[in-house]
Design an enzyme around this catalytic site. Structure first.
Site, PDB file in Angstrom:
ATOM      1  N   LYS A 128       0.836  -1.205   0.000  1.00  0.00           N
ATOM      2  CA  LYS A 128       0.000   0.000   0.000  1.00  0.00           C
ATOM      3  C   LYS A 128       0.869   1.253   0.000  1.00  0.00           C
ATOM      4  O   LYS A 128       0.644   2.182  -0.776  1.00  0.00           O
ATOM      5  CB  LYS A 128      -0.889  -0.019   1.254  1.00  0.00           C
ATOM      6  CG  LYS A 128      -1.485   1.324   1.620  1.00  0.00           C
ATOM      7  CD  LYS A 128      -2.257   1.289   2.923  1.00  0.00           C
ATOM      8  CE  LYS A 128      -1.481   1.441   4.184  1.00  0.00           C
ATOM      9  NZ  LYS A 128      -1.153   2.811   4.613  1.00  0.00           N
ATOM     10  N   ASN A 129       1.864   1.306   0.887  1.00  0.00           N
ATOM     11  CA  ASN A 129       2.584   2.571   1.075  1.00  0.00           C
ATOM     12  C   ASN A 129       3.483   2.935  -0.103  1.00  0.00           C
ATOM     13  O   ASN A 129       3.815   4.109  -0.278  1.00  0.00           O
ATOM     14  CB  ASN A 129       3.366   2.551   2.398  1.00  0.00           C
ATOM     15  CG  ASN A 129       2.426   2.704   3.584  1.00  0.00           C
ATOM     16  OD1 ASN A 129       1.251   3.026   3.408  1.00  0.00           O
ATOM     17  ND2 ASN A 129       2.928   2.464   4.784  1.00  0.00           N
TER      18      ASN A 129
ATOM     19  N   CYS B  24      -4.082  12.805  13.591  1.00  0.00           N
ATOM     20  CA  CYS B  24      -4.552  11.477  13.208  1.00  0.00           C
ATOM     21  C   CYS B  24      -4.972  10.740  14.472  1.00  0.00           C
ATOM     22  O   CYS B  24      -4.873  11.270  15.565  1.00  0.00           O
ATOM     23  CB  CYS B  24      -3.515  10.723  12.388  1.00  0.00           C
ATOM     24  SG  CYS B  24      -2.424   9.687  13.288  1.00  0.00           S
TER      25      CYS B  24
ATOM     26  N   ARG C 273       0.572  14.475  13.624  1.00  0.00           N
ATOM     27  CA  ARG C 273       1.531  14.008  12.610  1.00  0.00           C
ATOM     28  C   ARG C 273       1.825  15.211  11.726  1.00  0.00           C
ATOM     29  O   ARG C 273       1.172  15.424  10.708  1.00  0.00           O
ATOM     30  CB  ARG C 273       0.957  12.840  11.797  1.00  0.00           C
ATOM     31  CG  ARG C 273       0.972  11.539  12.578  1.00  0.00           C
ATOM     32  CD  ARG C 273       0.320  10.424  11.816  1.00  0.00           C
ATOM     33  NE  ARG C 273       1.082   9.953  10.677  1.00  0.00           N
ATOM     34  CZ  ARG C 273       0.619   9.085   9.781  1.00  0.00           C
ATOM     35  NH1 ARG C 273      -0.607   8.604   9.899  1.00  0.00           N
ATOM     36  NH2 ARG C 273       1.364   8.690   8.772  1.00  0.00           N
TER      37      ARG C 273
ATOM     38  N   ASP D 260       4.875   0.263  11.968  1.00  0.00           N
ATOM     39  CA  ASP D 260       3.621  -0.314  11.476  1.00  0.00           C
ATOM     40  C   ASP D 260       3.450  -1.777  11.886  1.00  0.00           C
ATOM     41  O   ASP D 260       2.417  -2.388  11.595  1.00  0.00           O
ATOM     42  CB  ASP D 260       3.535  -0.187   9.942  1.00  0.00           C
ATOM     43  CG  ASP D 260       3.451   1.271   9.506  1.00  0.00           C
ATOM     44  OD1 ASP D 260       3.100   2.123  10.344  1.00  0.00           O
ATOM     45  OD2 ASP D 260       3.743   1.553   8.329  1.00  0.00           O
TER      46      ASP D 260
ATOM     47  N   ARG E 189      -8.576  -0.143   5.117  1.00  0.00           N
ATOM     48  CA  ARG E 189      -7.748   0.888   4.467  1.00  0.00           C
ATOM     49  C   ARG E 189      -6.460   0.297   3.922  1.00  0.00           C
ATOM     50  O   ARG E 189      -5.913   0.793   2.938  1.00  0.00           O
ATOM     51  CB  ARG E 189      -7.386   1.996   5.469  1.00  0.00           C
ATOM     52  CG  ARG E 189      -8.541   2.870   5.853  1.00  0.00           C
ATOM     53  CD  ARG E 189      -8.077   3.985   6.742  1.00  0.00           C
ATOM     54  NE  ARG E 189      -7.060   4.799   6.081  1.00  0.00           N
ATOM     55  CZ  ARG E 189      -6.561   5.916   6.576  1.00  0.00           C
ATOM     56  NH1 ARG E 189      -7.007   6.371   7.738  1.00  0.00           N
ATOM     57  NH2 ARG E 189      -5.635   6.598   5.936  1.00  0.00           N
TER      58      ARG E 189
HETATM   59  N1  EPU Z   1       7.490  14.038  11.015  1.00  0.00           N
HETATM   60  C1  EPU Z   1       7.611  15.373  11.368  1.00  0.00           C
HETATM   61  N2  EPU Z   1       7.365  16.316  10.397  1.00  0.00           N
HETATM   62  C2  EPU Z   1       7.014  15.977   9.138  1.00  0.00           C
HETATM   63  C3  EPU Z   1       6.903  14.622   8.792  1.00  0.00           C
HETATM   64  C4  EPU Z   1       7.137  13.658   9.748  1.00  0.00           C
HETATM   65  O1  EPU Z   1       7.923  15.696  12.503  1.00  0.00           O
HETATM   66  O2  EPU Z   1       6.815  16.884   8.328  1.00  0.00           O
HETATM   67  C5  EPU Z   1       7.751  12.996  12.023  1.00  0.00           C
HETATM   68  C6  EPU Z   1       6.517  12.157  12.321  1.00  0.00           C
HETATM   69  O3  EPU Z   1       5.687  12.752  13.284  1.00  0.00           O
HETATM   70  C7  EPU Z   1       7.132  10.856  12.780  1.00  0.00           C
HETATM   71  C8  EPU Z   1       8.405  10.762  11.940  1.00  0.00           C
HETATM   72  O4  EPU Z   1       8.674  12.090  11.474  1.00  0.00           O
HETATM   73  O5  EPU Z   1       7.492  10.929  14.124  1.00  0.00           O
HETATM   74  C9  EPU Z   1       8.330   9.828  10.765  1.00  0.00           C
HETATM   75  O6  EPU Z   1       7.150  10.071  10.003  1.00  0.00           O
HETATM   76  P1  EPU Z   1       7.131   9.837   8.422  1.00  0.00           P
HETATM   77  O7  EPU Z   1       7.097  11.146   7.743  1.00  0.00           O
HETATM   78  O8  EPU Z   1       8.244   8.911   8.081  1.00  0.00           O
HETATM   79  O9  EPU Z   1       5.730   9.109   8.221  1.00  0.00           O
HETATM   80  P2  EPU Z   1       4.750   9.250   7.011  1.00  0.00           P
HETATM   81  O10 EPU Z   1       5.478   9.426   5.749  1.00  0.00           O
HETATM   82  O11 EPU Z   1       3.674  10.230   7.353  1.00  0.00           O
HETATM   83  C10 EPU Z   1       4.737   6.698   6.447  1.00  0.00           C
HETATM   84  C11 EPU Z   1       3.704   5.602   6.324  1.00  0.00           C
HETATM   85  C12 EPU Z   1       3.172   5.252   7.689  1.00  0.00           C
HETATM   86  C13 EPU Z   1       4.339   4.821   8.572  1.00  0.00           C
HETATM   87  C14 EPU Z   1       5.413   5.914   8.616  1.00  0.00           C
HETATM   88  C15 EPU Z   1       6.652   5.510   9.387  1.00  0.00           C
HETATM   89  C16 EPU Z   1       2.759   6.002   4.148  1.00  0.00           C
HETATM   90  C17 EPU Z   1       1.594   6.414   3.332  1.00  0.00           C
HETATM   91  N3  EPU Z   1       2.619   6.066   5.467  1.00  0.00           N
HETATM   92  O12 EPU Z   1       4.055   7.810   7.020  1.00  0.00           O
HETATM   93  O13 EPU Z   1       2.298   4.151   7.493  1.00  0.00           O
HETATM   94  O14 EPU Z   1       3.875   4.560   9.876  1.00  0.00           O
HETATM   95  O15 EPU Z   1       5.812   6.251   7.274  1.00  0.00           O
HETATM   96  O16 EPU Z   1       7.233   4.393   8.834  1.00  0.00           O
HETATM   97  O17 EPU Z   1       3.782   5.599   3.608  1.00  0.00           O
HETATM   98  C18 EPU Z   1       0.538   2.691   8.022  1.00  0.00           C
HETATM   99  O18 EPU Z   1       0.715   2.125   6.918  1.00  0.00           O
HETATM  100  O19 EPU Z   1      -0.179   2.173   8.931  1.00  0.00           O
HETATM  101  C19 EPU Z   1       1.196   3.956   8.287  1.00  0.00           C
HETATM  102  C20 EPU Z   1       0.793   4.797   9.234  1.00  0.00           C
END
Ligand code: EPU
Length: 421
Positions: A22-23, A116, A121, A305, A397
C-alpha cells in the site's frame, strides 16, 4: 459497517500470496503527476487508501483504470492543482501530491491534514523542503498554498528521517533546475522504489537505498511502467499470525530481504524462518513464544507499522517484554482493547510493558486505526471463545480482504455487516 467474528484457537496451515505494498503504491501514484502520459503500476493492492488516492487523482484530472491489480494512470490532462480537504482528511498520504503538482505546474493548493487517530503528525518537513527548493508557501483557511517559478536544486538535510518528506522532496527535485542533495533521507524500500520509478521516467537519482540521495533535475519526464513490491507489513502481520497460533505457513513474497528486521525478532522469539527465493516459510509449530523487546525505528529498523501486532504476540509470550515506539510516541490505542481480551500491558510514556499471559479470552473489541485493528485480529485468532472486532473499516484501508487469506489458512473468521458502531 462491518465487523469480524473470530472463533479463536485454530492452527493455520498452507500458502498464501502477499499483496502489493500500500505505502509504495500511495507514493507511486502521485509520482505519475510528474509526466504527461500513460503510466502503469502493476501489483497495486485493492485497499481503501488506494481507492481514496484514485479519487483524489481523478479530481486532479488523471484518467484511471484499475483491474486485476493493474493500475493505469493517464496524466496528460491535469485540470486542477487543488487537493481538497474531503480527500486529505481521509488519508494523510494525499499530501504526496504537493511536490509533483508544484514542480510541474508551479502551483499547488493542498489541504492541511490535521491530526490522526493516535496524535499529531506534522508536515513541517514537507513544507521546509518546498521552501528550500524555492517555493513560496502560505497557509490560508486550512490550505497550504505553494507557488514557484521553476524549482531549483538545493541541499536538504532532515533532522528527523521522514518517509513522506523524502518522497515529496524526491518528486519535487526531479523536475527542479540543477542538483539536489538530500541527507538523512528515508531508506524504506517504498522510497527506493519511488526513486527507481522516477528514474524510469528519465530522471537521475543516485544513492537509492542509502541515506544520501543526489537528484539531477530533468526538464521533462516521460511516462513509465513499474512493478510494485510486496507489502512488508501485510507479510509481517501474517507471519505474526502464524507465530501467535503456533502454526506453519508459507508466504509468496517478491523481495523477502525487506522483512529482515521482523525476521530477526521472530527468530529471537523462537520462530523458524526459511527463505526460498520468493517464498517465506514460517514455522512456529509447538513454539513456546519467548519475550522479545523491540524499539521501532526507520528502515532498516523494526517498523512502527508492526508495533501493534508485536504487542499482540508478546501478550501471550513467556515472560515480560517492552515495546518502545520511537517514531509515534502515542501509537498505543490497541492496548486497552488487547487488555479487554485479557492481556496484561502497561503503557509508560512511549513504551508498553507486556507481561505474557497463559491465555487470551474472546470479547468485543474496537478497531481504532489500521495497525491496531490488525493486532486485535491476531488477539482474536489465539483467544479462546469468540472475539468480535468492530469498526474494521480501519483495517480495510490497508489490508485487502485479510479474512479471506486467514480463512484459506484455516482460521475461523467471518465478515459480518452490523449496525453496531
Ligand atoms: N514528522 C515530522 N514532520 C514531518 C513529517 C514527519 O515531525 O513533516 C515525524 C513524524 O511525526 C514521525 C516521523 O517524522 O514521528 C516519521 O514520520 P514519516 O514522515 O516517516 O511518516 P509518514 O510518511 O507520514 C509513512 C507511512 C506510515 C508509517 C510511517 C513511518 C505512508 C503512506 N505512510 O508515514 O504508514 O507509519 O511512514 O514508517 O507511507 C501505516 O501504513 O499504517 C502507516 C501509518
Amino acid at each position: 459497517m462491518d465487523k469480524f467474528v473470530i472463533h479463536g484457537g485454530n492452527k493455520l496451515v498452507g500458502r498464501v500470496s502477499v499483496n502489493g505494498a500500500k505505502n509504495s503504491a500511495l507514493v507511486l501514484m502521485p509520482a505519475t503527476l510528474l509526466n504527461s502520459g500513460f503510466n502503469q503500476i502493476d501489483n497495486t493492492p485493492e485497499v481503501n487508501d488506494i481507492f481514496t488516492m484514485i479519487k483524489l487523482m481523478e479530481h486532479l484530472g488523471v484518467r484511471i483504470e484499475f483491474a486485476n491489480h493493474k493500475l493505469h494512470l493517464d496524466s496528460s490532462n491535469i485540470s486542477s492543482q487543488v487537493a481538497p480537504y474531503e480527500y486529505v482528511k481521509k488519508m494523510r498520504a494525499s499530501v504526496y501530491v504537493l511536490g509533483p503538482l508544484l514542480t510541474r505546474f508551479g502551483y499547488a493548493k493542498v489541504s492541511m491534514p490535521g491530526g490522526c487517530a493516535w496524535g499529531p503528525r506534522p508536515i513541517n518537513l514537507h513544507l521546509e523542503v518546498m521552501k528550500k527548493l524555492g517555493a513560496d508557501i502560505q497557509l490560508e483557511e486550512g490550505y497550504i498554498i505553494a507557488r514557484s517559478k521553476r524549482l531549483h536544486g538545493s541541499k536538504i538535510h532532515f533532522d528527523i528521517t521522514s518517509v513522506g518528506a523524502t518522497g515529496n522532496a524526491m518528486m519535487a527535485a526531479s523536475l527542479a533546475k540543477g542538483t539536489t542533495i538530500i541527507t538523512n533521507a528515508a531508506m524504506e524500500p517504498e522510497i527506493t522504489l519511488l526513486g527507481n520509478y522516477i528514474n524510469l521516467m528519465g530522471a537521475k537519482i543516485d544513492g537509492l537505498g542509502t541515506s544520501t540521495l543526489e537528484i539531477e533535475g530533468a526538464d521533462e519526464l516521460k511516462s513509465a511502467h513499474i512493478l510494485n513490491i510486496s507489502d512488508r507489513i501485510e507479510a509481517g502481520t501474517l507471519m505474526t499470525a502464524a507465530a501467535i497460533t503456533r502454526s506453519k505457513i508459507e508466504l509468496i513474497y517478491n523481495q523477502p530481504q525487506h522483512c529482515e528486521s521482523v525476521f530477526f525478532k521472530l527468530e529471537e522469539s523462537g520462530v523458524k524462518i526459511n527463505i526460498f527465493n520468493e517464498l517465506i516459510e514460517i514455522d512456529a509449530e509447538n513454539l513456546n513464544i519467548k519475550s522479545v523487546d523491540i524499539i521501532t525505528a526507520a528502515y532498516p529498523g523494526f517498523p512502527t507499522d508492526m508495533q501493534a501486532q508485536w504487542i499482540a504476540l508478546m501478550s501471550v509470550a513467556d515472560g515480560v517484554s517492552s515495546v518502545t515506539d520511537s517514531i509515534y510516541h502515542d501509537r498505543f490505542n490497541h492496548v486497552p482493547e488487547l487488555i479487554r481480551l485479557g492481556a496484561d500491558i502497561e503503557v509508560i510514556n512511549n513504551s508498553a510493558i507486556i507481561k505474557g499471559v497463559k491465555e487470551l479470552k474472546g470479547a468485543k473489541v474496537m478497531s481504532t486505526d489500521l495497525r491496531a485493528s490488525a493486532s486485535l485480529v491476531l488477539g482474536g485468532l489465539v483467544a479462546s471463545g469468540v472475539t468480535e472486532v468492530l469498526r474494521i473499516y480501519h483495517l480495510d484501508r490497508g489490508y485487502q480482504r485479510i479474512e479471506e487469506k486467514l480463512k484459506a489458512l484455516g482460521a475461523e473468521i467471518e465478515r459480518v455487516t452490523t449496525t453496531e458502531f
